[in-house]
Design a protein around this motif. Structure first.
Motif, mmCIF file in Angstrom:
data_model
loop_
_atom_site.group_PDB
_atom_site.id
_atom_site.type_symbol
_atom_site.label_atom_id
_atom_site.label_comp_id
_atom_site.label_asym_id
_atom_site.label_seq_id
_atom_site.Cartn_x
_atom_site.Cartn_y
_atom_site.Cartn_z
ATOM 1 N N SER A 36 -22.852 112.344 95.342
ATOM 2 C CA SER A 36 -22.789 113.772 95.057
ATOM 3 C C SER A 36 -24.132 114.224 94.492
ATOM 4 C CB SER A 36 -21.668 114.065 94.070
ATOM 5 O OG SER A 36 -21.896 113.371 92.875
ATOM 6 N N PRO A 37 -24.484 115.474 94.692
ATOM 7 C CA PRO A 37 -25.743 115.965 94.149
ATOM 8 C C PRO A 37 -25.684 115.973 92.623
ATOM 9 C CG PRO A 37 -24.455 117.766 95.062
ATOM 10 C CD PRO A 37 -23.749 116.493 95.415
ATOM 11 N N PRO A 38 -26.822 115.820 91.976
ATOM 12 C CA PRO A 38 -26.833 115.811 90.506
ATOM 13 C C PRO A 38 -26.257 117.117 89.960
ATOM 14 C CG PRO A 38 -29.011 115.304 91.383
ATOM 15 C CD PRO A 38 -28.139 115.659 92.537
ATOM 16 N N THR A 39 -25.466 116.995 88.933
ATOM 17 C CA THR A 39 -24.850 118.170 88.328
ATOM 18 C C THR A 39 -25.602 118.547 87.061
ATOM 19 O OG1 THR A 39 -23.353 116.843 87.000
ATOM 20 C CG2 THR A 39 -22.578 117.489 89.190
ATOM 21 N N PHE A 40 -25.176 119.636 86.457
ATOM 22 C CA PHE A 40 -25.753 120.085 85.196
ATOM 23 C C PHE A 40 -25.682 118.974 84.156
ATOM 24 C CE2 PHE A 40 -24.715 121.748 80.958
ATOM 25 C CZ PHE A 40 -25.867 122.452 80.670
ATOM 26 N N CYS A 41 -24.500 118.349 84.036
ATOM 27 C CA CYS A 41 -24.315 117.312 83.015
ATOM 28 C C CYS A 41 -25.192 116.090 83.289
ATOM 29 C CB CYS A 41 -22.848 116.897 82.938
ATOM 30 S SG CYS A 41 -21.786 118.181 82.224
ATOM 31 N N ASP A 42 -25.331 115.725 84.562
ATOM 32 C CA ASP A 42 -26.147 114.548 84.892
ATOM 33 C C ASP A 42 -27.594 114.741 84.438
ATOM 34 O OD1 ASP A 42 -23.958 113.337 86.063
ATOM 35 O OD2 ASP A 42 -24.507 113.941 88.102
ATOM 36 N N LEU A 64 -18.945 112.594 79.350
ATOM 37 C CA LEU A 64 -17.603 113.002 78.938
ATOM 38 C C LEU A 64 -17.651 114.224 78.033
ATOM 39 C CD1 LEU A 64 -16.029 109.505 78.147
ATOM 40 C CD2 LEU A 64 -15.447 111.001 80.061
ATOM 41 N N CYS A 65 -18.556 114.202 77.078
ATOM 42 C CA CYS A 65 -18.677 115.319 76.140
ATOM 43 C C CYS A 65 -19.165 116.575 76.846
ATOM 44 C CB CYS A 65 -19.633 114.947 75.011
ATOM 45 S SG CYS A 65 -19.030 113.598 73.965
ATOM 46 N N CYS A 66 -20.119 116.425 77.748
ATOM 47 C CA CYS A 66 -20.663 117.570 78.465
ATOM 48 C C CYS A 66 -19.599 118.231 79.341
ATOM 49 C CB CYS A 66 -21.852 117.137 79.319
ATOM 50 S SG CYS A 66 -22.566 118.462 80.313
ATOM 51 N N LYS A 67 -18.803 117.419 80.013
ATOM 52 C CA LYS A 67 -17.763 117.984 80.884
ATOM 53 C C LYS A 67 -16.726 118.748 80.071
ATOM 54 C CE LYS A 67 -18.361 114.699 84.578
ATOM 55 N NZ LYS A 67 -17.923 113.483 85.216
ATOM 56 N N GLN A 68 -16.435 118.281 78.874
ATOM 57 C CA GLN A 68 -15.443 118.955 78.047
ATOM 58 C C GLN A 68 -16.028 120.200 77.373
ATOM 59 O OE1 GLN A 68 -13.260 116.375 75.494
ATOM 60 N NE2 GLN A 68 -11.972 118.006 74.709
ATOM 61 N N CYS A 69 -17.285 120.105 76.946
ATOM 62 C CA CYS A 69 -17.880 121.204 76.176
ATOM 63 C C CYS A 69 -18.706 122.172 77.027
ATOM 64 C CB CYS A 69 -18.788 120.645 75.084
ATOM 65 S SG CYS A 69 -17.889 119.674 73.859
ATOM 66 N N LYS A 80 -27.430 118.917 67.243
ATOM 67 C CA LYS A 80 -26.037 119.123 67.641
ATOM 68 C C LYS A 80 -25.517 120.495 67.236
ATOM 69 C CE LYS A 80 -24.754 114.306 68.062
ATOM 70 N NZ LYS A 80 -23.830 113.239 67.696
ATOM 71 N N SER A 81 -26.260 121.214 66.402
ATOM 72 C CA SER A 81 -25.843 122.573 66.041
ATOM 73 C C SER A 81 -26.001 123.528 67.224
ATOM 74 C CB SER A 81 -26.659 123.077 64.852
ATOM 75 O OG SER A 81 -28.045 123.103 65.177
ATOM 76 N N GLU A 82 -26.794 123.156 68.220
ATOM 77 C CA GLU A 82 -26.958 123.978 69.424
ATOM 78 C C GLU A 82 -25.680 124.021 70.252
ATOM 79 O OE1 GLU A 82 -30.199 122.393 71.661
ATOM 80 O OE2 GLU A 82 -31.676 122.844 70.121
ATOM 81 N N CYS A 83 -24.870 123.002 70.129
ATOM 82 C CA CYS A 83 -23.626 122.902 70.897
ATOM 83 C C CYS A 83 -22.543 122.384 69.956
ATOM 84 C CB CYS A 83 -23.832 121.960 72.085
ATOM 85 S SG CYS A 83 -22.405 121.802 73.148
ATOM 86 N N PRO A 84 -21.893 123.277 69.200
ATOM 87 C CA PRO A 84 -20.932 122.840 68.182
ATOM 88 C C PRO A 84 -19.805 121.956 68.717
ATOM 89 C CG PRO A 84 -21.407 125.171 67.941
ATOM 90 C CD PRO A 84 -22.057 124.721 69.212
ATOM 91 N N CYS A 85 -19.289 122.263 69.885
ATOM 92 C CA CYS A 85 -18.216 121.444 70.465
ATOM 93 C C CYS A 85 -18.692 120.003 70.622
ATOM 94 C CB CYS A 85 -17.798 122.024 71.814
ATOM 95 S SG CYS A 85 -16.667 120.982 72.761
ATOM 96 N N TYR A 86 -19.885 119.841 71.149
ATOM 97 C CA TYR A 86 -20.490 118.524 71.373
ATOM 98 C C TYR A 86 -20.666 117.798 70.039
ATOM 99 C CZ TYR A 86 -23.818 115.211 73.556
ATOM 100 O OH TYR A 86 -24.462 114.100 74.037
ATOM 101 N N GLY A 87 -21.133 118.505 69.049
ATOM 102 C CA GLY A 87 -21.389 117.905 67.748
ATOM 103 C C GLY A 87 -20.139 117.583 66.952
ATOM 104 N N ASN A 88 -19.037 118.298 67.210
ATOM 105 C CA ASN A 88 -17.806 118.109 66.436
ATOM 106 C C ASN A 88 -16.837 117.099 67.033
ATOM 107 O OD1 ASN A 88 -18.675 119.966 64.530
ATOM 108 N ND2 ASN A 88 -17.735 121.681 65.609
ATOM 109 N N MET A 89 -17.072 116.623 68.233
ATOM 110 C CA MET A 89 -16.153 115.656 68.843
ATOM 111 C C MET A 89 -16.245 114.323 68.104
ATOM 112 S SD MET A 89 -16.421 116.402 72.917
ATOM 113 C CE MET A 89 -15.045 115.357 73.312
#
Length: 99
Positions: A36-42, A64-69, A80-89
């Motif tokens: 598959s072509p590279p995605t945003f998360c990749d 895993l974190c990127c797909k969820q957040c 991690k303050s740039e992406c609170p969901c990512y930082g709080n998992m």
């Protein structure tokens, strides 16, 4: 008697049709799926994990974190303050799940 049993066995195999013995692709190796072509998360996780000691583990958890957040902090560590969901998992041990 043997002829009757053999005939019944042959008829039952034909009628079943879904038997693995009648499946044309049974046991044949299949080609791997196309890449598959590279995605945003990749791309974001590749940058995030560029200096990781255990690259495959970092990429796995970052993905895993990127797909969820839907986001990944910039840089290779912190921010991690740039992406609170990512930082709080958190993982089962209560520490940060995301690299």
């Amino acid at each position: 008697m043997k002829l009757v049993v053999a005939t019944l066995l042959l008829v039952s195999l034909i009628l079943l049709g879904s038997s693995p013995l009648t499946t044309a692709d049974y046991g044949r190796p299949t080609a791997p799926p196309p890449a598959s072509p590279p995605t945003f998360c990749d791309s974001k996780c590749s940058a995030r994990c560029a200096k990781a000691g255990v690259m495959d583990r970092c990429l796995k958890y970052c993905g895993l974190c990127c797909k969820q957040c839907g986001c990944v902090p910039s840089g290779t560590y912190g921010n991690k303050s740039e992406c609170p969901c990512y930082g709080n998992m958190k993982n089962s041990k209560g520490t940060s799940k995301c690299p």
